[in-house]
Scaffold this active site. Structure first.
Site, PDB file in Angstrom:
ATOM      1  N   LYS A  22       0.858  -1.208   0.000  1.00 25.11           N
ATOM      2  CA  LYS A  22       0.000   0.000   0.000  1.00 25.11           C
ATOM      3  C   LYS A  22       0.882   1.242   0.000  1.00 25.11           C
ATOM      4  CE  LYS A  22      -1.655   1.607   4.023  1.00 25.11           C
ATOM      5  NZ  LYS A  22      -1.312   3.003   4.294  1.00 25.11           N
ATOM      6  N   ASN A  23       1.915   1.230   0.851  1.00 23.91           N
ATOM      7  CA  ASN A  23       2.726   2.443   1.039  1.00 23.91           C
ATOM      8  C   ASN A  23       3.738   2.691  -0.073  1.00 23.91           C
ATOM      9  OD1 ASN A  23       1.223   2.888   3.276  1.00 23.91           O
ATOM     10  ND2 ASN A  23       2.809   2.322   4.740  1.00 23.91           N
ATOM     11  N   ARG A  92      -4.871  10.529   3.888  1.00 23.06           N
ATOM     12  CA  ARG A  92      -3.939  11.632   4.052  1.00 23.06           C
ATOM     13  C   ARG A  92      -2.756  11.561   3.094  1.00 23.06           C
ATOM     14  NH1 ARG A  92      -0.011  11.567   6.646  1.00 23.06           N
ATOM     15  NH2 ARG A  92      -0.322  13.658   7.425  1.00 23.06           N
ATOM     16  N   CYS A 116      -4.607  12.220  12.155  1.00 22.68           N
ATOM     17  CA  CYS A 116      -5.343  10.957  12.157  1.00 22.68           C
ATOM     18  C   CYS A 116      -5.201  10.385  13.562  1.00 22.68           C
ATOM     19  CB  CYS A 116      -4.794  10.011  11.099  1.00 22.68           C
ATOM     20  SG  CYS A 116      -3.233   9.298  11.570  1.00 22.68           S
ATOM     21  N   ARG A 121       0.366  14.376  12.368  1.00 24.69           N
ATOM     22  CA  ARG A 121       0.814  14.111  10.994  1.00 24.69           C
ATOM     23  C   ARG A 121       0.993  15.402  10.173  1.00 24.69           C
ATOM     24  NH1 ARG A 121      -0.738   8.731   9.941  1.00 24.69           N
ATOM     25  NH2 ARG A 121       0.759   8.725   8.240  1.00 24.69           N
ATOM     26  N   PRO A 122       1.765  16.367  10.676  1.00 20.37           N
ATOM     27  CA  PRO A 122       1.950  17.610   9.896  1.00 20.37           C
ATOM     28  C   PRO A 122       2.685  17.347   8.579  1.00 20.37           C
ATOM     29  CG  PRO A 122       3.512  17.496  11.691  1.00 20.37           C
ATOM     30  CD  PRO A 122       2.589  16.334  11.879  1.00 20.37           C
ATOM     31  N   VAL A 123       2.646  18.327   7.694  1.00 22.23           N
ATOM     32  CA  VAL A 123       3.363  18.227   6.408  1.00 22.23           C
ATOM     33  C   VAL A 123       4.287  19.426   6.227  1.00 22.23           C
ATOM     34  CG1 VAL A 123       1.646  16.795   5.250  1.00 22.23           C
ATOM     35  CG2 VAL A 123       1.401  19.296   5.191  1.00 22.23           C
ATOM     36  N   ASP A 124       4.705  20.011   7.350  1.00 20.74           N
ATOM     37  CA  ASP A 124       5.562  21.209   7.280  1.00 20.74           C
ATOM     38  C   ASP A 124       6.841  20.966   6.501  1.00 20.74           C
ATOM     39  OD1 ASP A 124       5.901  19.607   9.845  1.00 20.74           O
ATOM     40  OD2 ASP A 124       7.778  20.722   9.796  1.00 20.74           O
ATOM     41  N   GLN A 125       7.415  19.771   6.609  1.00 21.35           N
ATOM     42  CA  GLN A 125       8.671  19.495   5.895  1.00 21.35           C
ATOM     43  C   GLN A 125       8.459  19.487   4.383  1.00 21.35           C
ATOM     44  OE1 GLN A 125      11.854  18.967   7.505  1.00 21.35           O
ATOM     45  NE2 GLN A 125      10.598  19.995   9.041  1.00 21.35           N
ATOM     46  N   ASP A 307       5.154   0.531  11.873  1.00 22.67           N
ATOM     47  CA  ASP A 307       3.943  -0.123  11.364  1.00 22.67           C
ATOM     48  C   ASP A 307       3.834  -1.575  11.809  1.00 22.67           C
ATOM     49  OD1 ASP A 307       3.794   1.579   8.127  1.00 22.67           O
ATOM     50  OD2 ASP A 307       3.399   2.224  10.180  1.00 22.67           O
ATOM     51  N   ILE A 329       8.210   7.181  16.666  1.00 25.34           N
ATOM     52  CA  ILE A 329       7.835   7.862  15.420  1.00 25.34           C
ATOM     53  C   ILE A 329       6.561   8.679  15.574  1.00 25.34           C
ATOM     54  CG2 ILE A 329       7.310   7.552  12.961  1.00 25.34           C
ATOM     55  CD1 ILE A 329      10.170   6.690  13.717  1.00 25.34           C
ATOM     56  N   ARG A 399      -8.653  -0.570   4.590  1.00 24.94           N
ATOM     57  CA  ARG A 399      -7.788   0.435   3.960  1.00 24.94           C
ATOM     58  C   ARG A 399      -6.442  -0.174   3.570  1.00 24.94           C
ATOM     59  NH1 ARG A 399      -6.260   4.866   7.494  1.00 24.94           N
ATOM     60  NH2 ARG A 399      -5.023   5.288   5.643  1.00 24.94           N
TER      61      ARG A 399
HETATM   62  C1  EPZ Z   1       4.405   6.863   6.098  1.00 27.13           C
HETATM   63  O1  EPZ Z   1       3.625   7.891   6.681  1.00 27.13           O
HETATM   64  C2  EPZ Z   1       3.504   5.630   6.046  1.00 27.13           C
HETATM   65  N1  EPZ Z   1       2.335   5.922   5.218  1.00 27.13           N
HETATM   66  C3  EPZ Z   1       3.069   5.258   7.461  1.00 27.13           C
HETATM   67  O2  EPZ Z   1       2.291   4.064   7.366  1.00 27.13           O
HETATM   68  C4  EPZ Z   1       4.313   4.974   8.299  1.00 27.13           C
HETATM   69  O3  EPZ Z   1       3.937   4.659   9.616  1.00 27.13           O
HETATM   70  C5  EPZ Z   1       5.231   6.217   8.282  1.00 27.13           C
HETATM   71  O4  EPZ Z   1       5.551   6.564   6.908  1.00 27.13           O
HETATM   72  C6  EPZ Z   1       6.530   5.978   9.036  1.00 27.13           C
HETATM   73  O5  EPZ Z   1       7.208   4.897   8.469  1.00 27.13           O
HETATM   74  C7  EPZ Z   1       2.462   5.891   3.873  1.00 27.13           C
HETATM   75  O6  EPZ Z   1       3.535   5.656   3.337  1.00 27.13           O
HETATM   76  C8  EPZ Z   1       1.212   6.169   3.069  1.00 27.13           C
HETATM   77  P1  EPZ Z   1       6.458  10.348   8.063  1.00 27.13           P
HETATM   78  P2  EPZ Z   1       4.164   9.427   6.628  1.00 27.13           P
HETATM   79  O7  EPZ Z   1       6.306  11.571   7.236  1.00 27.13           O
HETATM   80  O8  EPZ Z   1       4.917   9.645   5.379  1.00 27.13           O
HETATM   81  C9  EPZ Z   1       6.597  13.700  11.437  1.00 27.13           C
HETATM   82  C10 EPZ Z   1       0.412   2.695   7.705  1.00 27.13           C
HETATM   83  O9  EPZ Z   1      -0.082   2.160   8.694  1.00 27.13           O
HETATM   84  N2  EPZ Z   1       6.521  14.659  10.316  1.00 27.13           N
HETATM   85  O10 EPZ Z   1       7.652   9.481   7.865  1.00 27.13           O
HETATM   86  O11 EPZ Z   1       3.023  10.310   6.930  1.00 27.13           O
HETATM   87  C11 EPZ Z   1       5.327  12.885  11.572  1.00 27.13           C
HETATM   88  O12 EPZ Z   1       4.386  13.560  12.363  1.00 27.13           O
HETATM   89  C12 EPZ Z   1       0.912   4.119   7.785  1.00 27.13           C
HETATM   90  O13 EPZ Z   1       0.552   2.127   6.587  1.00 27.13           O
HETATM   91  C13 EPZ Z   1       6.574  16.025  10.592  1.00 27.13           C
HETATM   92  O14 EPZ Z   1       6.679  16.441  11.751  1.00 27.13           O
HETATM   93  O15 EPZ Z   1       5.162   9.420   7.867  1.00 27.13           O
HETATM   94  C14 EPZ Z   1       5.815  11.619  12.244  1.00 27.13           C
HETATM   95  O16 EPZ Z   1       5.900  11.844  13.636  1.00 27.13           O
HETATM   96  C15 EPZ Z   1       0.723   4.712   9.174  1.00 27.13           C
HETATM   97  N3  EPZ Z   1       6.493  16.904   9.560  1.00 27.13           N
HETATM   98  C16 EPZ Z   1       7.218  11.434  11.670  1.00 27.13           C
HETATM   99  O17 EPZ Z   1       7.598  12.716  11.139  1.00 27.13           O
HETATM  100  C17 EPZ Z   1       6.383  16.489   8.260  1.00 27.13           C
HETATM  101  O18 EPZ Z   1       6.332  17.342   7.341  1.00 27.13           O
HETATM  102  C18 EPZ Z   1       7.309  10.414  10.552  1.00 27.13           C
HETATM  103  O19 EPZ Z   1       6.304  10.750   9.601  1.00 27.13           O
HETATM  104  C19 EPZ Z   1       6.341  15.098   8.002  1.00 27.13           C
HETATM  105  C20 EPZ Z   1       6.419  14.206   9.045  1.00 27.13           C
END
Ligand code: EPZ
Length: 422
Positions: A22-23, A92, A116, A121-125, A307, A329, A399
């Site tokens: 999925k990911n 998301r 969620c 789950r911010p997207v600031d980066q 995960d 995480i 999902r």
């Molecule tokens: C991906 O989510 C996966 N989803 C998640 O799987 C997985 O748990 C996660 O990576 C970590 O491996 C998909 O690939 C669709 P991150 P993602 O950005 O990309 C913080 C599942 O069950 N962060 O690596 O959203 C964030 O809050 C799902 O299949 C910021 O602060 O994860 C988190 O604490 C759940 N700012 C950490 O970084 C940002 O701009 C890691 O998030 C981006 C992230």
């Protein structure tokens, strides 16, 4: 809302064919937006999240369709660059269309995904990187409005993420692939799904070096073209089914997968007493004794994946001793704990640490799924429990786990889906 009625206890044993990840499928679908000519993607799992993203991309006027496990996409009739809240709020990862739209068409309006269950789950980066590439970004009424600089092309730059982010890395390499000049991207995520995306971008004509390392160098090109590609197997689905063998002294053979995708998980399975054997495209987990306790700290790849935290915790509930789990995480990824305790586990939470005191067995109870991966840990625990357990809100499972009832039944689980309108 649909429920699962699971009658235990079962010994989880048999063969399961693993689906595409999925990911990986989600960013690969988003990357199709970059191609000027048609793209074909194989081994795409039939999941709610995939359906949602296909609907979102189709809403832009792009011709995209799924036939069995194959998705074809032709972007030539795209007529808008808009990702609406009503779709983004349910999935998301839709934010991953932002980079491709911005890079190829110079503009995008994408709903902020919102948080969620497991965290904010911010997207600031993601946005910080696009601004470093010259994009003008504003957030209005819950939407990210983005424009490339004058002249319409993003500009390659040197950028390092403040923390490892899978989605951030994916969004930015897609954008950088069509930027003017070279982007040196630091502190990249190393997950296999990120590698899969980078490999497909190269197949589309992108120039990327350092794939699979923390520093990727992306030399922007004028155009990207369609290709034929196949989604990497789902390492989390693989680990989830193998975990069922460890919980029930079972024997599970996972096919169409690779041990290289989940080495840290297999190491923990062995530490818990499983016999793990592997081949080129299969992994077998056999368990004859009560699991040993284990200590887990979730980390970005190649550390232990967050995960798989809930699934390993479910196994440790039955261990002969005390286990600890530190979730590094996400800020709220222990929602399965009260549900596992309802099934007879003995788990205490202290901040980001959960301490699991092993018990002899689970006992059946009604429980509620809270997020995708937690749901599967409850399903396996219910299968191991003596008696009937009713699991509510199983839309979470739909999902992320393709054909889940049939795969579980083939492994000996007595499971029935109760439709909400029954
Ligand atoms: C991906 O989510 C996966 N989803 C998640 O799987 C997985 O748990 C996660 O990576 C970590 O491996 C998909 O690939 C669709 P991150 P993602 O950005 O990309 C913080 C599942 O069950 N962060 O690596 O959203 C964030 O809050 C799902 O299949 C910021 O602060 O994860 C988190 O604490 C759940 N700012 C950490 O970084 C940002 O701009 C890691 O998030 C981006 C992230």
């Amino acid at each position: 809302m649909d429920q699962f009625l699971i009658t235990g206890s079962s010994r989880i044993a048999g063969e399961v064919t693993i689906s595409g990840a999925k990911n990986a499928a989600l960013p690969l679908l988003a990357a199709m937006i970059l191609a000027e000519t048609p793209t074909t993607l194989h081994n795409v799992p039939s999941l709610q999240d995939v359906t949602t993203l296909i609907k979102l991309i189709g809403g832009m006027g792009i011709r995209i369709q799924k036939q069995d496990d194959t998705v074809t996409c032709d972007t030539k009739n795209i007529d808008n660059f808009y990702a609406p809240y009503d779709l983004v709020k349910t999935m998301r990862a839709s934010i991953l269309v932002l980079g491709p739209l911005l890079a190829r068409f110079g503009e995008a309006e994408v709903s902020l995904p919102g948080g969620c269950a497991i965290g904010s789950r911010p997207v600031d980066q993601h946005l910080k990187a696009f601004e470093a590439m010259g994009a003008e970004i504003s957030v209005e009424n819950g939407y990210v409005k983005a424009h490339a600089p004058k002249g319409g092309k993003l500009i390659g730059c040197n950028f390092s993420f403040d923390m490892v982010t899978v989605g951030g890395t994916e969004n930015v390499i897609m954008a950088a692939a069509l930027a003017k000049g070279t982007t040196v991207l630091g502190n990249c995520a190393l997950e296999p799904e990120v590698v899969d995306l980078a490999d497909m971008l190269v197949a589309m004509g992108a120039k990327i070096s350092g794939i699979g390392t923390a520093t990727m160098i992306i030399e922007g090109v004028e155009r990207l073209y369609g290709c034929e590609y196949s989604v990497v197997p789902d390492r989390i689905e693989t680990g989830s089914y193998l975990a069922g063998a460890l919980m029930t002294r079972g024997d599970v053979l996972a096919k169409n997968t690779s041990a290289l995708l989940l080495i840290p998980v297999l190491e923990k399975f062995e530490a818990m007493g499983a016999m793990i054997t592997t081949g080129e495209d299969w992994i077998r987990a056999q368990m004859t004794e009560r699991p040993n306790p284990v200590d887990i700290r979730t980390q970005p790849h190649p550390g232990f994946p967050t995960d798989m935290q809930a699934q390993l915790m479910a196994i440790s509930c039955l261990a002969d001793g005390t286990s600890t789990f530190i979730e590094n995480i996400f800020e709220n990824r222990f929602m399965h704990v009260p549900e596992l305790n309802r099934l007879g586990a003995s788990i205490k939470i202290d901040g980001h640490t959960a301490v699991v005191r092993g018990v002899e067995c689970f006992t059946a109870a009604p429980v509620m799924a809270t997020d995708l991966r937690a749901s599967m840990s409850l399903v396996m625990a219910a299968a191991a429990a003596e008696g009937e357990s009713l699991i509510d809100r199983i839309y979470h499972i739909d999902r992320g786990y393709e054909d889940v009832e049939n795969k579980l039944r083939a492994l000996g689980v007595n499971i029935e889906r109760i439709n909400s309108n029954d």
